[in-house]
Motif scaffolding. Structure first.
Motif, PDB file in Angstrom:
ATOM      1  N   LYS A 134       1.215  -1.268  -0.181  1.00 21.18           N
ATOM      2  CA  LYS A 134       0.062   0.210   0.033  1.00 21.18           C
ATOM      3  C   LYS A 134       1.041   1.506   0.050  1.00 21.18           C
ATOM      4  CE  LYS A 134      -3.910  -2.163   1.859  1.00 21.18           C
ATOM      5  NZ  LYS A 134      -4.646  -1.749   3.095  1.00 21.18           N
ATOM      6  N   VAL A 135       1.577   0.995   0.729  1.00 16.93           N
ATOM      7  CA  VAL A 135       2.290   2.311   0.610  1.00 16.93           C
ATOM      8  C   VAL A 135       3.560   2.396  -0.685  1.00 16.93           C
ATOM      9  CG1 VAL A 135       4.554   3.125   1.857  1.00 16.93           C
ATOM     10  CG2 VAL A 135       3.097   2.306   3.420  1.00 16.93           C
ATOM     11  N   ALA A 136       4.222   1.809  -1.041  1.00 17.95           N
ATOM     12  CA  ALA A 136       4.840   1.494  -2.379  1.00 17.95           C
ATOM     13  C   ALA A 136       4.404   2.077  -3.278  1.00 17.95           C
ATOM     14  CB  ALA A 136       5.783   0.413  -2.919  1.00 17.95           C
ATOM     15  N   PRO A 137       2.969   2.494  -4.137  1.00 15.82           N
ATOM     16  CA  PRO A 137       2.654   3.297  -4.450  1.00 15.82           C
ATOM     17  C   PRO A 137       2.530   4.831  -4.380  1.00 15.82           C
ATOM     18  CG  PRO A 137       1.184   1.691  -4.077  1.00 15.82           C
ATOM     19  CD  PRO A 137       2.607   1.299  -3.583  1.00 15.82           C
ATOM     20  N   MET A 138       3.053   5.280  -3.467  1.00 17.31           N
ATOM     21  CA  MET A 138       3.269   6.793  -2.712  1.00 17.31           C
ATOM     22  C   MET A 138       4.793   7.114  -3.268  1.00 17.31           C
ATOM     23  SD  MET A 138       1.544   6.589   1.372  1.00 17.31           S
ATOM     24  CE  MET A 138      -0.697   5.873   0.906  1.00 17.31           C
ATOM     25  N   PHE A 139       5.320   6.315  -3.302  1.00 14.00           N
ATOM     26  CA  PHE A 139       6.823   6.814  -3.755  1.00 14.00           C
ATOM     27  C   PHE A 139       7.090   7.420  -5.342  1.00 14.00           C
ATOM     28  CE2 PHE A 139       7.351   5.081   0.642  1.00 14.00           C
ATOM     29  CZ  PHE A 139       8.570   5.571   0.725  1.00 14.00           C
ATOM     30  N   GLY A 140       6.859   8.350  -5.433  1.00 12.64           N
ATOM     31  CA  GLY A 140       6.672   8.906  -6.917  1.00 12.64           C
ATOM     32  C   GLY A 140       8.527   9.133  -7.356  1.00 12.64           C
ATOM     33  N   ALA A 141       8.763   9.897  -8.042  1.00 17.12           N
ATOM     34  CA  ALA A 141      10.053   9.986  -8.700  1.00 17.12           C
ATOM     35  C   ALA A 141      10.738  11.020  -7.929  1.00 17.12           C
ATOM     36  CB  ALA A 141      10.626  10.807 -10.218  1.00 17.12           C
ATOM     37  N   ARG A 142      10.456  11.861  -6.752  1.00 18.08           N
ATOM     38  CA  ARG A 142      10.831  13.169  -6.190  1.00 18.08           C
ATOM     39  C   ARG A 142      11.381  11.889  -4.980  1.00 18.08           C
ATOM     40  NH1 ARG A 142       6.722  17.492  -5.673  1.00 18.08           N
ATOM     41  NH2 ARG A 142       6.448  16.939  -7.999  1.00 18.08           N
ATOM     42  N   GLU A 143      10.596  10.838  -4.754  1.00 22.15           N
ATOM     43  CA  GLU A 143      10.718  10.325  -2.950  1.00 22.15           C
ATOM     44  C   GLU A 143      11.175   8.951  -3.348  1.00 22.15           C
ATOM     45  OE1 GLU A 143       6.670  12.567  -3.020  1.00 22.15           O
ATOM     46  OE2 GLU A 143       7.376  10.728  -4.907  1.00 22.15           O
ATOM     47  N   ILE A 144      11.540   8.228  -4.128  1.00 20.04           N
ATOM     48  CA  ILE A 144      12.716   7.666  -4.362  1.00 20.04           C
ATOM     49  C   ILE A 144      14.066   8.887  -4.614  1.00 20.04           C
ATOM     50  CG2 ILE A 144      13.972   5.543  -6.199  1.00 20.04           C
ATOM     51  CD1 ILE A 144      11.016   5.083  -7.024  1.00 20.04           C
ATOM     52  N   PHE A 145      13.805   9.562  -5.298  1.00 23.34           N
ATOM     53  CA  PHE A 145      15.322  10.320  -5.409  1.00 23.34           C
ATOM     54  C   PHE A 145      15.601  10.645  -4.411  1.00 23.34           C
ATOM     55  CE2 PHE A 145      17.334  14.940  -5.191  1.00 23.34           C
ATOM     56  CZ  PHE A 145      18.322  14.538  -6.040  1.00 23.34           C
ATOM     57  N   LEU A 146      15.002  11.406  -3.591  1.00 17.18           N
ATOM     58  CA  LEU A 146      15.343  11.783  -2.257  1.00 17.18           C
ATOM     59  C   LEU A 146      15.941  10.733  -0.803  1.00 17.18           C
ATOM     60  CD1 LEU A 146      12.534  14.653  -1.482  1.00 17.18           C
ATOM     61  CD2 LEU A 146      15.452  14.837  -1.354  1.00 17.18           C
ATOM     62  N   ALA A 147      14.985   9.265  -0.798  1.00 17.68           N
ATOM     63  CA  ALA A 147      15.500   8.267  -0.640  1.00 17.68           C
ATOM     64  C   ALA A 147      16.735   7.114  -1.175  1.00 17.68           C
ATOM     65  CB  ALA A 147      14.486   7.062  -0.961  1.00 17.68           C
TER      66      ALA A 147
END
Length: 498
Positions: A134-147
């Motif tokens: 459920k949480v994984a789809p909340m990660f867009g390009a900017r979230e993955i970059f910051l992660a």
């Protein structure tokens, strides 16, 4: 239920089970050889897995990754020499027990604690899987970059006492991934007119050089050590598992530390085992016996170590972010087969995720069954001369590099990185930041390009809840490191010169 059945069907193939068995037993053998380690073995095997299906190749690598620490406990306990670096803490109490004639009990505690920690983490993560989906789809390009940026920062700051060298080496890794023809505009970057640089620096070539070839040079330059192996009676599984029950509280807490630390990029086994060992010592009725042969010390160390591998797969699978060099190597297998880890993997391929967790569970069953019946035979692996191991590692590494693209240029590049890695090891500097810099640097560049298309102002980059939380964690991690440096500086006020 349908997803679980599909996962079982995916594993019920002879090639998958063969890869699991070979990887599991091979990982134990590698772990029992002081000076080799899982990173070297995975680096050598990695080129072979590219010709296999993703589930087969990853199963073999998971087998090595998850079982090497089991084997590493054997020389740590018997001859005071950890088979893998993360087994170093096991020597504190394992070897004193061997000196007291309790080698059999020390080994049985190490095996059972390792098995408990591994199963604990797998069960915990399978329970977390629906939440992650459920949480994984909340990660867009900017979230993955910051992660990914957070992963780089955490990898750097966790190298206590070596933060500056780790930062420099991570930046070197980020720079290396920029060499070659850029994929968007097809312009050449840092090739300096050299045709052999247009294809870039291959991750596997760097991995084989930094880990396998450098370790071969270390073994060849060192001296052969003669190990005097103590006698060990046959270890029975069921008769010794009850011994762990006496220390179930320590094993459970240590496994929890392993799960938490494994999910955080850049933390891993070392942090979890020291936290577990410190907890076990503080809560023990006999803290004065730690370091002198206290069974609780072995349980804390081994349970924490072996609960990390399954947890370390979470940032890798959910975000495509490896936490350390071993999961970075596994990420290469995904990319070769065009299977991209990330949010879509949890939403579209949950059967594949469950299959990997089942592999982790099965490999632990295989390893424990093997160790409880074959420890006395396995001890002979420690008698192999270091220089012979060095020659074998060097030979297989060079063959593996050449077979990637049938290129002598790759062999030369790997040899150069091998020499560089040898220098880093001589200086006691980390090599993993380079690998993580290459992998995360590529991820950061791609995600930043995508994210900037929708960003007009700098604050737009963190205008979503997850992005803001990740940004705040990055700031806190950097601020914490700055505070640590400032606090550790000597107070020069009031000092006088005689």
């Amino acid at each position: 239920m349908d997803t679980l059945l599909s996962s079982i069907e995916m594993l019920a193939r002879w090639d998958v089970m063969a890869a699991l068995f070979i990887g599991s037993i091979g990982g134990v053998l590698v772990g029992a050889m002081p000076g080799v380690g899982a990173a070297v073995a995975i680096a050598i095997v990695l080129p072979v897995t590219f010709a296999l299906e993703p589930i087969v190749g990853l199963t073999a690598l998971l087998g090595i990754y998850g079982s090497s620490m089991f084997g590493g406990a054997i020389p740590a306990i018997l001859v005071n020499t950890p088979g893998t670096p993360v087994n170093a803490l096991t020597t504190y109490d394992g070897y004193p027990m061997t000196q007291r004639g309790e080698a059999r009990r020390a080994l049985s505690l190490a095996y059972s604690a390792s098995f408990y920690g591994a199963v604990f983490s797998i069960v915990a993560l399978m329970l977390l899987a629906p939440f992650l989906a459920k949480v994984a789809p909340m990660f867009g390009a900017r979230e993955i970059f910051l992660a990914a940026l957070l992963g780089i920062v955490l990898v750097i700051v966790t190298h206590r006492g070596q933060v500056l060298p780790a930062a420099i080496l991570a930046c070197l890794g980020i720079f290396l991934q920029t060499i070659g023809i850029e994929s968007t505009a097809y312009t050449q970057r840092f090739t300096f007119g050299q045709p052999w640089l247009q294809s870039g620096v291959d991750l596997i070539v760097v991995v084989l050089g930094l880990f396998a070839i450098s370790q071969a040079l270390v073994l060849l330059m060192g001296r052969d050590k003669a190990n005097d192996l103590p006698p060990v009676a046959k270890i029975g599984f069921f008769s010794q598992m009850k011994d762990l029950w006496l220390y179930r509280r320590v094993a459970t807490v240590a496994s929890s530390f392993g799960v938490i630390c494994g999910m955080i990029p850049g933390v891993g086994e070392f942090m979890s085992q020291f936290m577990s060992y410190a907890y076990a010592q503080r809560s023990s009725k006999t803290p004065e016996l730690f370091g002198k042969g206290n069974p609780e010390g072995i349980v804390a160390s081994e349970a924490a170590n072996n609960s990390v591998p399954a947890a370390a797969m979470i940032p890798l699978l959910a975000l495509g972010i490896p936490g350390e060099e071993l999961t970075a190597m596994m990420l290469a297998v995904f990319y070769v087969h065009n299977v991209i880890p990330g949010p879509q993997l949890f939403t579209q391929h949950m059967d594949f995720i469950y299959a990997l967790y089942l592999c982790l569970f099965l490999l632990n069953v295989i390893v424990v069954a093997f160790l409880f019946f074959a420890t006395r035979t396995l001890m002979k692996v420690m008698l192999i001369p270091n220089r012979f191991l060095g020659i074998m590692i060097l030979t297989f590494s060079l063959i593996g590099v050449y077979t990637l693209r049938n290129s002598m240029t790759d062999v030369a590049i790997a040899s150069a990185f091998g020499f560089f890695g040898f220098i880093l090891k001589r200086l006691d500097l980390p090599t993993s930041p380079i690998i993580l810099g290459i992998v995360l640097g590529k991820l950061m560049e791609d995600r930043l390009r995508t994210a900037m298309a929708r960003v007009r102002e700098p604050l737009d980059f963190i205008d979503r809840p997850i992005a803001f939380i990740l940004f705040l964690m990055i700031v806190l991690a950097i601020a914490g490191q700055v505070w640590t440096v400032v606090k550790s500086r000597p107070n020069r006020k009031g000092t006088s010169h005689d």
